[in-house]
Design an enzyme around this catalytic site. Structure first.
Site, PDB file in Angstrom:
ATOM      1  N   LYS A 125      13.834 -86.205  38.493  1.00  0.00           N
ATOM      2  CA  LYS A 125      13.840 -86.312  39.958  1.00  0.00           C
ATOM      3  C   LYS A 125      15.226 -86.003  40.503  1.00  0.00           C
ATOM      4  O   LYS A 125      15.383 -85.281  41.491  1.00  0.00           O
ATOM      5  CB  LYS A 125      13.391 -87.723  40.390  1.00  0.00           C
ATOM      6  CG  LYS A 125      11.899 -87.949  40.200  1.00  0.00           C
ATOM      7  CD  LYS A 125      11.504 -89.408  40.397  1.00  0.00           C
ATOM      8  CE  LYS A 125      10.020 -89.593  40.062  1.00  0.00           C
ATOM      9  NZ  LYS A 125       9.564 -90.981  40.167  1.00  0.00           N
ATOM     10  N   GLN A 176      11.627 -96.868  40.643  1.00  0.00           N
ATOM     11  CA  GLN A 176      10.806 -96.287  39.577  1.00  0.00           C
ATOM     12  C   GLN A 176       9.900 -97.358  38.958  1.00  0.00           C
ATOM     13  O   GLN A 176      10.365 -98.434  38.585  1.00  0.00           O
ATOM     14  CB  GLN A 176      11.736 -95.678  38.510  1.00  0.00           C
ATOM     15  CG  GLN A 176      11.011 -94.969  37.391  1.00  0.00           C
ATOM     16  CD  GLN A 176      10.267 -93.710  37.851  1.00  0.00           C
ATOM     17  OE1 GLN A 176      10.764 -92.957  38.681  1.00  0.00           O
ATOM     18  NE2 GLN A 176       9.083 -93.503  37.329  1.00  0.00           N
ATOM     19  N   ASP A 197       8.185 -92.584  48.184  1.00  0.00           N
ATOM     20  CA  ASP A 197       7.018 -92.589  47.297  1.00  0.00           C
ATOM     21  C   ASP A 197       5.718 -92.790  48.082  1.00  0.00           C
ATOM     22  O   ASP A 197       4.630 -92.624  47.532  1.00  0.00           O
ATOM     23  CB  ASP A 197       7.137 -93.716  46.255  1.00  0.00           C
ATOM     24  CG  ASP A 197       7.675 -93.200  44.924  1.00  0.00           C
ATOM     25  OD1 ASP A 197       7.659 -91.972  44.719  1.00  0.00           O
ATOM     26  OD2 ASP A 197       8.097 -94.032  44.101  1.00  0.00           O
TER      27      ASP A 197
END
Ligand code: NAD
Length: 292
Positions: free
Chosen positions: A51, A95, A118
């Site tokens: 990422k 995460q 997200d």
């Protein structure tokens, strides 16, 4: 035909790179993302590395904030408060998975939805469901984009989504039932308690499988000409140097000639998820800029 997520994602990254390049050339600051990671799960560390690298390639400033496995929930929540307030951070993510002593739900609830790249916090999920402007969950958004870029219509189609997770299955179904051109589908959401999965799948024009088990979707479950999007990422032991290979949830080899389109693993949905994350970061940046 193969749904080449790797290629489409590279096209999207190029588009983002050009747009961010123009912003910076016009004197604007670059968008910024923070990625919070807890512990040393090797898969999570790889995802975070990928990422951050993807951000840097398109001109997004990315930073990693790492905590040890035994960090308390309170400390993590405090970090989220700091990121929510920090004007130099446009978006951030935590995460997953988190260690068992930390509630993923509490973490999701604390993130300011305008920075939730997200698209997993309750406000974004709710806004997406209501068809309001929102930051969408990255994987379903990427799948929708993949279908769009291959001119695969969803309007009026029968779509079966297998798997009801909060990060893929549920938001995927929600996007596909929206009253717009990238939705307008008739969606059936299947899970472990669905008794007649094969019969349901045989009715489908499009199947999106996200369960995390190899060969869940087999040849006898799919009509000729069906579109299959494979979200699963599974490690299967083999004789290679690594000792394993990655595969999806569909029996790719048997299905590839039967389907009109099928996404491979790796190289299908995975790169699209990262591309969506980059798009979401730019969206969060623009939101903040227009508010400043
Ligand atoms: P999960 O692991 O949280 O849950 C699995 C879901 O599948 C559950 O809802 C369960 O009801 C359903 N399920 C399991 N076995 C089933 C069966 N035999 N029949 C019907 N339903 C069944 O789900 P997740 O987090 O969405 O992850 C699913 C897979 O997708 C994993 O392999 C994960 O690694 C992968 N994934 C990939 C990406 C990507 O970007 N490519 C993103 C997220 C998840």
């Amino acid at each position: 035909m193969i749904l080449d997520g790797r290629h489409i994602a590279s096209v999207i990254r190029e588009e983002l790179s050009q747009e961010i390049g123009r912003i910076v050339a016009d004197g604007g600051r670059a968008p910024s993302l923070a990625v919070v990671i807890v512990g040393h799960n090797p898969a999570s560390e790889t995802y975070v590395r990928n990422k951050i690298r993807a951000c840097e390639e398109v001109g997004i400033q990315a930073q990693k904030i790492a905590f040890d496995e035994d960090v308390t929930e309170d400390v993590l929540l405090q970090q989220i408060d700091i990121l929510n307030q920090d004007p130099s951070i446009d978006g951030f993510l935590v995460q997953l998975p988190l260690p068992e002593h930390i509630s993923e739900q509490k973490i999701a609830e604390r993130i300011d939805y305008r920075k939730d790249v997200d698209g997993l916090c309750p406000e974004n999920v709710g806004r997406t469901m209501l068809g309001m402007p929102s930051i969408m969950s990255a994987t379903p958004k990427g799948i929708r984009e993949l279908l769009k870029r291959y001119d695969i219509p969803t309007e009026g189609k029968r779509v079966v989504v297998i798997g009801r997770s909060n990060i893929v299955g549920k938001p995927m179904a929600m996007l596909l039932i929206q009253k717009n051109l990238l939705g307008n589908a008739t969606v059936t959401l299947c899970h472990t308690k669905t008794p007649n999965l094969k019969e349901v799948c045989l009715e489908a024009d499009i199947i999106i499988v996200a369960v995390g088990q190899p060969c869940t979707l087999t040849e006898d479950m799919v009509r000729t000409g069906c579109v299959v999007v494979d979200v699963g990422i599974n490690r299967v032991n083999d004789q290679s140097d690594k000792g394993y290979r990655l595969c999806g949830d569909a029996d790719f080899e048997k299905l590839k000639d039967k389907c009109s389109y099928i996404s491979p693993v790796p190289g299908g949905v995975g790169p699209m998820t990262i591309a969506s994350l980059l798009q979401n970061t730019l969206q969060a940046y623009k939101f903040r800029i227009t508010k400043d």
